[in-house]
Design a protein around this motif. Structure first.
Motif, PDB file in Angstrom:
ATOM      1  N   LEU A 164       0.827  -1.205   0.000  1.00  0.00           N
ATOM      2  CA  LEU A 164       0.000   0.000   0.000  1.00  0.00           C
ATOM      3  C   LEU A 164       0.860   1.253   0.000  1.00  0.00           C
ATOM      4  N   ASP A 165       1.963   1.202   0.703  1.00  0.00           N
ATOM      5  CA  ASP A 165       2.853   2.354   0.793  1.00  0.00           C
ATOM      6  C   ASP A 165       3.502   2.643  -0.559  1.00  0.00           C
ATOM      7  N   SER A 166       3.854   1.558  -1.298  1.00  0.00           N
ATOM      8  CA  SER A 166       4.495   1.754  -2.605  1.00  0.00           C
ATOM      9  C   SER A 166       3.537   2.380  -3.606  1.00  0.00           C
ATOM     10  N   LEU A 167       2.236   2.157  -3.436  1.00  0.00           N
ATOM     11  CA  LEU A 167       1.232   2.722  -4.341  1.00  0.00           C
ATOM     12  C   LEU A 167       0.756   4.103  -3.914  1.00  0.00           C
ATOM     13  N   SER A 168       1.198   4.613  -2.777  1.00  0.00           N
ATOM     14  CA  SER A 168       0.718   5.889  -2.250  1.00  0.00           C
ATOM     15  C   SER A 168       1.229   7.040  -3.099  1.00  0.00           C
ATOM     16  N   PRO A 169       0.414   8.042  -3.465  1.00  0.00           N
ATOM     17  CA  PRO A 169       0.869   9.227  -4.212  1.00  0.00           C
ATOM     18  C   PRO A 169       1.951   9.959  -3.473  1.00  0.00           C
ATOM     19  N   LEU A 170       1.939   9.925  -2.175  1.00  0.00           N
ATOM     20  CA  LEU A 170       2.937  10.643  -1.398  1.00  0.00           C
ATOM     21  C   LEU A 170       4.327  10.075  -1.654  1.00  0.00           C
ATOM     22  N   LYS A 171       4.428   8.741  -1.852  1.00  0.00           N
ATOM     23  CA  LYS A 171       5.730   8.129  -2.161  1.00  0.00           C
ATOM     24  C   LYS A 171       6.235   8.609  -3.527  1.00  0.00           C
ATOM     25  N   VAL A 172       5.297   8.772  -4.469  1.00  0.00           N
ATOM     26  CA  VAL A 172       5.676   9.295  -5.787  1.00  0.00           C
ATOM     27  C   VAL A 172       6.248  10.695  -5.643  1.00  0.00           C
ATOM     28  N   LEU A 173       5.600  11.544  -4.800  1.00  0.00           N
ATOM     29  CA  LEU A 173       6.086  12.901  -4.577  1.00  0.00           C
ATOM     30  C   LEU A 173       7.469  12.890  -3.953  1.00  0.00           C
ATOM     31  N   ASP A 174       7.717  11.907  -3.061  1.00  0.00           N
ATOM     32  CA  ASP A 174       9.040  11.815  -2.419  1.00  0.00           C
ATOM     33  C   ASP A 174      10.139  11.578  -3.466  1.00  0.00           C
ATOM     34  N   ARG A 175       9.794  10.991  -4.620  1.00  0.00           N
ATOM     35  CA  ARG A 175      10.810  10.712  -5.659  1.00  0.00           C
ATOM     36  C   ARG A 175      11.022  11.912  -6.586  1.00  0.00           C
ATOM     37  N   GLY A 176      10.425  13.098  -6.275  1.00  0.00           N
ATOM     38  CA  GLY A 176      10.677  14.318  -7.035  1.00  0.00           C
ATOM     39  C   GLY A 176       9.560  14.730  -7.944  1.00  0.00           C
ATOM     40  N   TYR A 177       8.481  14.021  -7.916  1.00  0.00           N
ATOM     41  CA  TYR A 177       7.338  14.387  -8.759  1.00  0.00           C
ATOM     42  C   TYR A 177       6.472  15.417  -8.041  1.00  0.00           C
ATOM     43  N   ALA A 178       5.552  16.057  -8.833  1.00  0.00           N
ATOM     44  CA  ALA A 178       4.601  17.036  -8.270  1.00  0.00           C
ATOM     45  C   ALA A 178       3.236  16.788  -8.894  1.00  0.00           C
ATOM     46  N   ILE A 179       2.193  17.187  -8.189  1.00  0.00           N
ATOM     47  CA  ILE A 179       0.819  17.027  -8.673  1.00  0.00           C
ATOM     48  C   ILE A 179       0.292  18.412  -9.016  1.00  0.00           C
ATOM     49  N   PRO A 180      -0.021  18.665 -10.360  1.00  0.00           N
ATOM     50  CA  PRO A 180      -0.571  19.969 -10.741  1.00  0.00           C
ATOM     51  C   PRO A 180      -2.068  20.005 -10.415  1.00  0.00           C
ATOM     52  N   LEU A 181      -2.544  21.107  -9.830  1.00  0.00           N
ATOM     53  CA  LEU A 181      -3.942  21.261  -9.433  1.00  0.00           C
ATOM     54  C   LEU A 181      -4.467  22.579  -9.968  1.00  0.00           C
ATOM     55  N   LYS A 182      -5.661  22.518 -10.535  1.00  0.00           N
ATOM     56  CA  LYS A 182      -6.376  23.726 -10.928  1.00  0.00           C
ATOM     57  C   LYS A 182      -7.758  23.680 -10.286  1.00  0.00           C
ATOM     58  N   ASP A 183      -8.020  24.693  -9.479  1.00  0.00           N
ATOM     59  CA  ASP A 183      -9.279  24.738  -8.704  1.00  0.00           C
ATOM     60  C   ASP A 183      -9.409  23.477  -7.853  1.00  0.00           C
ATOM     61  N   LYS A 184      -8.224  23.044  -7.290  1.00  0.00           N
ATOM     62  CA  LYS A 184      -8.134  21.904  -6.389  1.00  0.00           C
ATOM     63  C   LYS A 184      -8.482  20.587  -7.064  1.00  0.00           C
ATOM     64  N   GLN A 185      -8.456  20.545  -8.427  1.00  0.00           N
ATOM     65  CA  GLN A 185      -8.692  19.329  -9.181  1.00  0.00           C
ATOM     66  C   GLN A 185      -7.385  18.960  -9.919  1.00  0.00           C
ATOM     67  N   ALA A 186      -7.014  17.664  -9.873  1.00  0.00           N
ATOM     68  CA  ALA A 186      -5.776  17.202 -10.535  1.00  0.00           C
ATOM     69  C   ALA A 186      -5.889  17.368 -12.061  1.00  0.00           C
ATOM     70  N   ILE A 187      -4.785  17.834 -12.685  1.00  0.00           N
ATOM     71  CA  ILE A 187      -4.749  18.059 -14.154  1.00  0.00           C
ATOM     72  C   ILE A 187      -4.046  16.864 -14.808  1.00  0.00           C
ATOM     73  N   ARG A 188      -4.775  16.206 -15.742  1.00  0.00           N
ATOM     74  CA  ARG A 188      -4.209  15.029 -16.407  1.00  0.00           C
ATOM     75  C   ARG A 188      -3.801  15.327 -17.864  1.00  0.00           C
ATOM     76  N   LYS A 189      -4.438  16.320 -18.523  1.00  0.00           N
ATOM     77  CA  LYS A 189      -4.181  16.618 -19.924  1.00  0.00           C
ATOM     78  C   LYS A 189      -3.905  18.102 -20.079  1.00  0.00           C
ATOM     79  N   SER A 190      -3.104  18.432 -21.124  1.00  0.00           N
ATOM     80  CA  SER A 190      -2.802  19.843 -21.370  1.00  0.00           C
ATOM     81  C   SER A 190      -4.020  20.573 -21.897  1.00  0.00           C
ATOM     82  N   THR A 191      -4.942  19.835 -22.451  1.00  0.00           N
ATOM     83  CA  THR A 191      -6.158  20.464 -22.985  1.00  0.00           C
ATOM     84  C   THR A 191      -7.032  21.028 -21.874  1.00  0.00           C
ATOM     85  N   GLU A 192      -6.762  20.640 -20.623  1.00  0.00           N
ATOM     86  CA  GLU A 192      -7.541  21.164 -19.501  1.00  0.00           C
ATOM     87  C   GLU A 192      -7.051  22.541 -19.083  1.00  0.00           C
ATOM     88  N   LEU A 193      -5.957  23.036 -19.722  1.00  0.00           N
ATOM     89  CA  LEU A 193      -5.392  24.318 -19.338  1.00  0.00           C
ATOM     90  C   LEU A 193      -5.418  25.250 -20.529  1.00  0.00           C
TER      91      LEU A 193
END
Length: 468
Positions: free
Chosen positions: A415-444
């Motif tokens: 469960l820990d290996s699948l946690s988003p927080l572990k991904v962030l620890d490896r240098g990644y970031a989660i982009p948010l617009k209006d507190k919603q996660a952005i998956r495609k560039s067309t959303e911006l």
């Protein structure tokens, strides 16, 4: 001649009393034909002829007045002492006496007069304090021995009181405490005498009062300090002020009100003649009751004597009955003793020796000991078996617990290996617009503000260029 001329001249110029009254009458009646006069009514009397006679007064003066039947029939209220009224009147002078009065033609009420208003205000005040409460009233003794009378020693009231007491109860000792009963100093003197009676303390009752008079004459009995002194009296007080229609503050605070001084004397003193009649009646009733009781007892005695008969014969029968009972008692006692002897012999034959009893008790003890040992061994064996079962169960439980613990650690790691927080620890970031996660560039679009959720903290950026 010249010396005698002056007195003679003055005598000729002098006028008589009749002429003086005639001139005064003419002057007043002609100069003051009709007046409006306001004042307080006192000494009001409705004569049987239908005319009203009264006085009108203020704080400094008073004047007599009359209102004849033809005029007072038009008055819309019944006047009484203390009423403040407005009258239209003319002045009339009565020449034979040289006095004047108001002849009233009309009358209107102006409310209660000053004295009456003072009376009502004090009455309400003392009532609110509970000084009129019937629970505070003391009961007069039926047969007082010492009576105190607080009144004027020369007035008609003390004569009436003494005459009534002399007629009703000669054995009552009366002490008069003299005081003024009208005027400015009257209330103070009455109050001091009431206090003195209580200070002496050996009186059974007290009469405070005076005879009749105008409202002004009786006003000293409306004094507040006097009312409080009467209310605090430890000796029962009878207020006897004026006539039956007169009421004062002293009447309300006293333990009992009498309409007149004579009535007060009748209330405080029992009528000796009436009591002697009652005593004689009770004496005759008691004598008749004793006679009836004696006759009844005598008749009852004769009846019982017939029922009992001769005492000697009765005694002989009782003696014979006693001998018979004694013979039966002796026979029953002898039979009882014989029966007890036989029972004792049977018991003695059935008794065992002490050695035999001791051996039986010892055998019984051994049997109980053997049974106890066997039961203890059986219980101990059962306990051992249960303990072994518990140990086996404990080992099985621990083994299963270890397996579950290993499975839990494996699941937590996965469960820990699948946690988003572990991904962030490896240098990644989660982009948010209006507190919603952005998956495609067309959303911006260019210029949008984007929040970057980092492993630790946040960052904010702006879109400058978009590519698919």
């Amino acid at each position: 001649m010249e010396l005698n001329a002056e007195p003679q001249s003055r005598q000729k110029s002098a006028i008589s009393i009749s002429d003086l009254n005639r001139k005064v009458k003419h002057t007043l009646e002609s100069e003051l034909p009709s007046l409006l006069v306001k004042g307080e009514i006192s000494n009001f009397t409705a004569h049987r002829s239908g005319h009203w006679y009264f006085s009108l007064k203020d704080q400094k003066s008073q004047v007599m007045a009359v209102m004849f039947r033809g005029n007072n029939g038009r008055v819309s209220f019944q006047p009484k002492n203390g009423d403040e009224v407005l009258v239209r009147a003319r002045i009339a002078v009565y020449e034979p006496r040289g006095n004047y009065q108001l002849v009233c033609e009309s009358m209107e009420p102006m409310g209660a007069g000053d004295l009456q208003r003072q009376f009502e205000e004090l009455k309400k005040k003392l009532a609110a304090e509970g000084l009129f409460d019937p629970k505070r009233k003391q009961v007069l003794p039926k047969f007082p021995k010492q009576l105190a009378v607080v009144t004027s020693p020369t007035g008609a009231a003390i004569r009436d009181i003494l005459n009534v007491l002399k007629r009703r109860f000669k054995g009552l000792e009366v002490t008069v405490f003299p005081c003024k009963v009208q005027g400015d100093m009257a209330a103070k003197e009455i109050r001091e005498q009431v206090a003195l009676v209580n200070e002496l303390g050996y009186f059974d009752a007290m009469i405070v009062g005076r005879g009749g008079g105008s409202a002004e004459d009786l006003w000293c009995f409306n004094d507040e300090a006097l009312a409080r002194e009467i209310s605090m009296s430890s000796i029962p007080v009878i207020s006897a002020v004026g006539h039956e229609i007169d009421f004062t503050i002293s009447d309300f605070v006293a333990d009992l009100r009498a309409p007149t001084p004579s009535a007060a004397a009748e209330l405080v003193a029992a009528n000796s003649a009436e009591w002697m009649d009652k005593i004689n009646q009770n004496k005759r009733r008691l004598w008749r009751a004793m006679q009836n009781s004696f006759l009844y007892s005598q008749q009852n005695l004769f009846r019982l004597k017939k029922l009992l008969g001769s005492p000697e014969k009765l005694l002989e029968a009782k003696n014979q009955r006693l001998d018979d009972l004694r013979w039966r008692l002796d026979r029953l006692a002898s039979q009882n003793i014989q029966s007890k002897k036989q029972s004792l012999m049977r018991l003695r034959a059935g008794l065992q020796s002490p050695q035999q009893k001791l051996a039986a008790v010892e055998q019984k003890r051994k049997n109980l000991e053997d049974r106890l040992i066997k039961q203890s061994q059986s219980i101990l064996q059962n306990k051992k078996q249960k303990l072994a079962s518990l140990k086996s169960f404990e080992q099985l439980t621990r083994s299963q617990l270890n397996v579950k613990r290993s499975e839990l650690h494996y699941a937590m790691g996965k469960l820990d290996s699948l946690s988003p927080l572990k991904v962030l620890d490896r240098g990644y970031a989660i982009p948010l617009k209006d507190k919603q996660a952005i998956r495609k560039s067309t959303e911006l679009k260019v210029g949008d503000k984007v929040e970057l959720r980092l492993s630790q903290g946040k960052a904010f950026t702006e879109v400058l260029q978009l590519e698919e």
